[in-house]
Write a protein that holds these residues in place. Structure first.
Motif, PDB file in Angstrom:
ATOM      1  N   ARG A  63       0.845  -1.195   0.000  1.00  0.00           N
ATOM      2  CA  ARG A  63       0.000   0.000   0.000  1.00  0.00           C
ATOM      3  C   ARG A  63       0.877   1.240   0.000  1.00  0.00           C
ATOM      4  O   ARG A  63       1.878   1.303   0.714  1.00  0.00           O
ATOM      5  N   THR A  67      -1.388   7.598  -0.053  1.00  0.00           N
ATOM      6  CA  THR A  67      -2.724   7.565  -0.650  1.00  0.00           C
ATOM      7  C   THR A  67      -3.543   6.352  -0.230  1.00  0.00           C
ATOM      8  O   THR A  67      -4.752   6.344  -0.405  1.00  0.00           O
ATOM      9  N   GLU A  69      -3.409   3.635  -1.725  1.00  0.00           N
ATOM     10  CA  GLU A  69      -3.630   2.880  -2.958  1.00  0.00           C
ATOM     11  C   GLU A  69      -2.810   1.587  -2.943  1.00  0.00           C
ATOM     12  O   GLU A  69      -1.662   1.565  -2.510  1.00  0.00           O
TER      13      GLU A  69
END
Length: 93
Positions: A63, A67, A69
């Motif tokens: 990750r 963010t 993401e």
């Protein structure tokens, strides 16, 4: 307290009676052998002192901490150093 390379070379030269240039050359050669052996996947073992080997890391999902993401982290290699019995005994003194 940490010892840098020049301090190590000076101390080994003093204890062995060799010049610092000679000790520095030997140290360079040892590191070159370590580098080429690990690159080829060979394990180096100095009984009682240490062992050095290349490890494999599988691909995984990570990750992005900024963010959140999901990102794919590719497979790769790492290096594992293991202390031998003499080195462990010296650390426990």
């Amino acid at each position: 307290m940490a010892k840098n390379r020049s301090e190590l070379v000076a101390e080994v030269a003093e204890k062995s009676g060799m010049s610092q240039a000679a000790v520095n050359g030997v140290l360079d050669a040892v590191f070159q052998v370590f580098e080429s052996s690990v690159a080829e996947g060979e394990k180096i073992t100095i009984p009682g002192w240490l062992s050095v080997e290349r490890t494999d890391r599988a691909a995984r999902t990570g990750r992005n901490p900024q963010t959140g993401e999901a990102i794919e982290i590719p497979a790769g290699h790492g290096v594992k150093l293991s202390a031998g019995s003499k080195l462990k005994a010296a650390a426990s003194k």
